[in-house]
Design an enzyme around this catalytic site. Structure first.
Site, short mmCIF file in Angstrom:
data_model
loop_
_atom_site.label_atom_id
_atom_site.label_comp_id
_atom_site.label_asym_id
_atom_site.label_seq_id
_atom_site.Cartn_x
_atom_site.Cartn_y
_atom_site.Cartn_z
N ARG A 16 0.80 -1.22 0.00
CA ARG A 16 0.00 0.00 0.00
C ARG A 16 0.84 1.28 0.00
NH1 ARG A 16 -3.87 0.65 4.09
NH2 ARG A 16 -3.31 -1.17 5.29
N LYS A 23 9.49 -0.70 2.07
CA LYS A 23 8.78 0.17 3.03
C LYS A 23 9.67 0.64 4.18
CE LYS A 23 5.45 -1.57 5.70
NZ LYS A 23 4.09 -2.00 6.07
N GLY A 80 3.64 -13.85 5.23
CA GLY A 80 2.95 -13.34 6.41
C GLY A 80 3.88 -13.21 7.61
N THR A 81 3.39 -12.50 8.64
CA THR A 81 4.24 -12.20 9.81
C THR A 81 4.64 -13.46 10.57
OG1 THR A 81 2.20 -11.74 11.03
CG2 THR A 81 3.39 -9.84 10.16
N GLY A 139 -4.84 -4.78 13.93
CA GLY A 139 -5.47 -5.96 14.52
C GLY A 139 -6.17 -5.59 15.83
C1 UD1 Z 1 0.35 -6.56 11.77
C2 UD1 Z 1 -0.44 -7.43 12.73
C3 UD1 Z 1 -1.59 -6.58 13.31
C4 UD1 Z 1 -1.01 -5.37 14.01
C5 UD1 Z 1 -0.08 -4.59 13.09
C6 UD1 Z 1 0.67 -3.56 13.90
C7 UD1 Z 1 -0.31 -9.68 11.87
C8 UD1 Z 1 -1.00 -10.75 11.13
N1 UD1 Z 1 -0.98 -8.54 12.01
O1 UD1 Z 1 -0.53 -6.18 10.74
O2 UD1 Z 1 -2.35 -7.34 14.22
O3 UD1 Z 1 -2.06 -4.54 14.48
O4 UD1 Z 1 0.89 -5.43 12.46
O5 UD1 Z 1 1.34 -2.66 13.07
O6 UD1 Z 1 0.78 -9.88 12.34
N2 UD1 Z 1 6.48 -8.81 7.32
C9 UD1 Z 1 7.47 -9.71 6.99
N3 UD1 Z 1 7.18 -10.77 6.21
C10 UD1 Z 1 5.92 -11.01 5.76
C11 UD1 Z 1 4.91 -10.12 6.09
C12 UD1 Z 1 5.21 -9.01 6.89
O7 UD1 Z 1 8.63 -9.53 7.40
O8 UD1 Z 1 5.74 -12.01 5.08
C13 UD1 Z 1 6.83 -7.62 8.14
C14 UD1 Z 1 6.53 -6.34 7.39
O9 UD1 Z 1 7.66 -5.93 6.65
C15 UD1 Z 1 6.18 -5.40 8.53
C16 UD1 Z 1 5.65 -6.30 9.64
O10 UD1 Z 1 6.06 -7.61 9.30
O11 UD1 Z 1 7.32 -4.69 8.97
C17 UD1 Z 1 4.13 -6.24 9.75
O12 UD1 Z 1 3.58 -6.68 8.51
P1 UD1 Z 1 2.31 -5.97 7.88
O13 UD1 Z 1 1.96 -6.69 6.64
O14 UD1 Z 1 2.51 -4.52 7.78
O15 UD1 Z 1 1.21 -6.30 8.99
P2 UD1 Z 1 -0.08 -5.47 9.36
O16 UD1 Z 1 -1.14 -5.76 8.38
O17 UD1 Z 1 0.26 -4.08 9.61
CA CA Z 2 2.05 -2.86 9.29
#
Ligand code: UD1
Ligand code: CA
Length: 467
Positions: A16, A23, A80-81, A139
């Site tokens: 986004r 990012k 995913g996280t 979340g």
């Molecule tokens: C996540 C949380 C959400 C919380 C929010 C806080 C989850 C599923 N959701 O959502 O509950 O309120 O953060 O800001 O965890 N990342 C990786 N690898 C991946 C995906 C993401 O390293 O495969 C990293 C991203 O670079 C980022 C962080 O994890 O720095 C969070 O990922 P993002 O996709 O932004 O999660 P949110 O939707 O914000």
């Molecule tokens: Ca985020």
């Protein structure tokens, strides 16, 4: 007690943001988002930080090449996280407490990380929450009867009632290895985003009877994450406001905080006044009792007490002495050093040049690779011709010298103390102390020029009529 270890999730695409840049490299208050998170981890006593990288990994690693406390772990595919954190499993075979941070949640403080660690000593784990008026797409955190975590529902998966919850997950956790990796092994992608959610692993830990404490953030702004450019602007502003608040508490007047950009490293002395539209950046230090007027842009510069920077001046790597005056519309480039009470006016550019105490260059001049003695006067339009096409040369001007308007000083050249140059001169060799150097063609007057011209043009026209 062993120092805590942090794992920062920073591999995501950040779709986004709609950006070619990863990012976590986008800047807030002059530094990449990830830098803020790494600093918080370090300040919280983390001896080592594992950073999960993937999307744009080369650029991210290059941007932090100098950091000894960082170890990179690659998440090849961003699923995913939960999948991101799982990549760190090989580093945590033994019992260990780990701080899990999000690379896109930059306002986190070391204090919060300390609170999370403390809370995770009493419970199995801990996570930071905040009550937000506008919880957006973060979340939602559902509580158990004993006020610990029940489960986290992602915005995309939440129903109306769940979306109405204002308590959000800040994405900051203190968890235990290796247990958390067993929980991660059990999660699936059965959700609205088709991702492996770290938040689901926490739900599994709770279901297995492990307590996760909810730690409310003292400053709810710490929960702000950056998912799009609007979030980035918000976070940037919070960081800048913190600086302005600090400076105001130290006795600096900031006339319009919302129209002022002051980066965190900047220092300003008491009773200085910062007018609207000013940017103070990098390692800038401003003394006491200075006036920094509208639109001044100042980076990595040192400005002494009582100096006045007039509107729309640009200073980069400059040093300005006590009570000196700069601008309006002046440009001081790296290596510009102004002595006490020196003055540089509009459309004057100074680069790698020193102006002694009380020296003046009021209008339209270029002073590059030069040394201007104390109280010398540089007339309008003076240029130090420092470049001969292949090398740069120095110009030295003595104390109390007077450089007439539009003098071209062809370097290397020395104008002695108390010497003068005639207006419009091209000075190609040294002017001795106290002498007047003139290098220009002598004026010649041609009498009756106007009348003669008129006569000549009449003749031409007359000739045409005849022919
Ligand atoms: C996540 C949380 C959400 C919380 C929010 C806080 C989850 C599923 N959701 O959502 O509950 O309120 O953060 O800001 O965890 N990342 C990786 N690898 C991946 C995906 C993401 O390293 O495969 C990293 C991203 O670079 C980022 C962080 O994890 O720095 C969070 O990922 P993002 O996709 O932004 O999660 P949110 O939707 O914000
Ligand atoms: Ca985020």
């Amino acid at each position: 007690m062993t120092a805590p270890v942090a794992v920062v999730l920073a591999a995501g695409k950040g779709t986004r943001m709609r950006s070619a840049q990863p990012k976590v490299l986008h800047q807030a208050a002059g530094r990449p988002l990830l830098a803020w998170v790494l600093d918080a981890a370090r300040a919280a006593g983390c001896g080592q930080t594992l950073v999960i990288v993937g999307h744009g990994q080369t650029a991210v690693q290059a941007a932090f090449a100098g950091r000894q406390d960082v170890r990179w772990v690659v998440q090849e595919e961003q699923r995913g996280t939960g999948h991101a954190l799982a990549q760190a499993a090989p580093f945590f075979e033994h019992e260990r407490r780990i701080l899990v941070l999000s690379g896109d949640v930059p306002l986190v403080s070391a204090r919060t990380l300390g609170q999370l660690l403390a809370a995770s000593r009493e419970s199995w784990g801990a996570m930071a929450v905040a009550e937000l008026d506008q919880p957006g797409r973060l979340g939602r955190v559902l509580q158990a009867p004993d006020a610990s975590l029940a489960r986290i529902v992602e915005h995309a998966d939440a129903n109306r009632a769940e979306r109405a919850v204002r308590r959000v997950n800040a994405g900051l956790y203190a968890l235990r290895a290796p247990a958390i990796f067993a929980d991660l092994a059990g999660i699936d992608t059965d959700n609205a985003q088709g991702e492996l959610y770290l938040t689901d692993a926490l739900g599994r830990a709770v279901a297995a009877g492990r307590r996760i404490a909810l730690v409310p953030l003292a400053d709810p702004a710490e929960a702000l994450g950056v998912n799009d450019r609007c979030d980035l602007a918000r976070v940037h502003r919070v960081l800048l406001d913190r600086v302005v608040d600090r400076l105001m508490s130290e006795g600096v007047t900031v006339l319009e905080p919302a129209r002022t950009s002051i980066e965190p490293q900047v220092e300003v002395g008491a009773d200085s006044v910062i007018h609207p539209g000013v940017s103070l950046l990098g390692a800038t230090v401003i003394g006491a009792g200075c006036q920094i007027h509208q639109g001044a842009w100042i980076r990595d510069s040192v400005i002494a007490d009582g100096a006045v920077i007039k509107p729309y001046s640009v200073l980069d790597g400059a040093r300005v002495g006590v009570r000196a005056a700069v601008g309006p519309l002046a440009r001081l480039r790296p290596g510009a050093h102004l002595g006490a009470a020196a003055a540089v006016g509009n459309f004057v550019e100074v680069k790698n040049a020193t102006l002694g105490a009380g020296a003046k260059a009021g209008h339209l001049a270029y002073l590059g690779d030069a040394e201007v003695g104390a109280h010398a006067n540089i007339g309008a339009g003076v240029v130090t011709c420092n470049f001969d096409g292949s090398a740069k040369h120095r110009t030295v001007i003595g104390e109390h010298a007077f450089i007439g308007s539009d003098t071209m000083l062809v370097a290397p050249v020395v104008v002695g103390a108390d010497a003068l140059t005639g207006a419009g001169s091209v000075i190609t060799h040294d002017v001795p102390e106290g002498a007047l150097g003139i290098g220009r063609s002598r004026q010649k007057d041609i009498p009756d020029w106007h009348a003669r011209q008129a006569l000549a043009s009449k003749k031409v026209r007359g000739g045409k009529e005849k022919g």
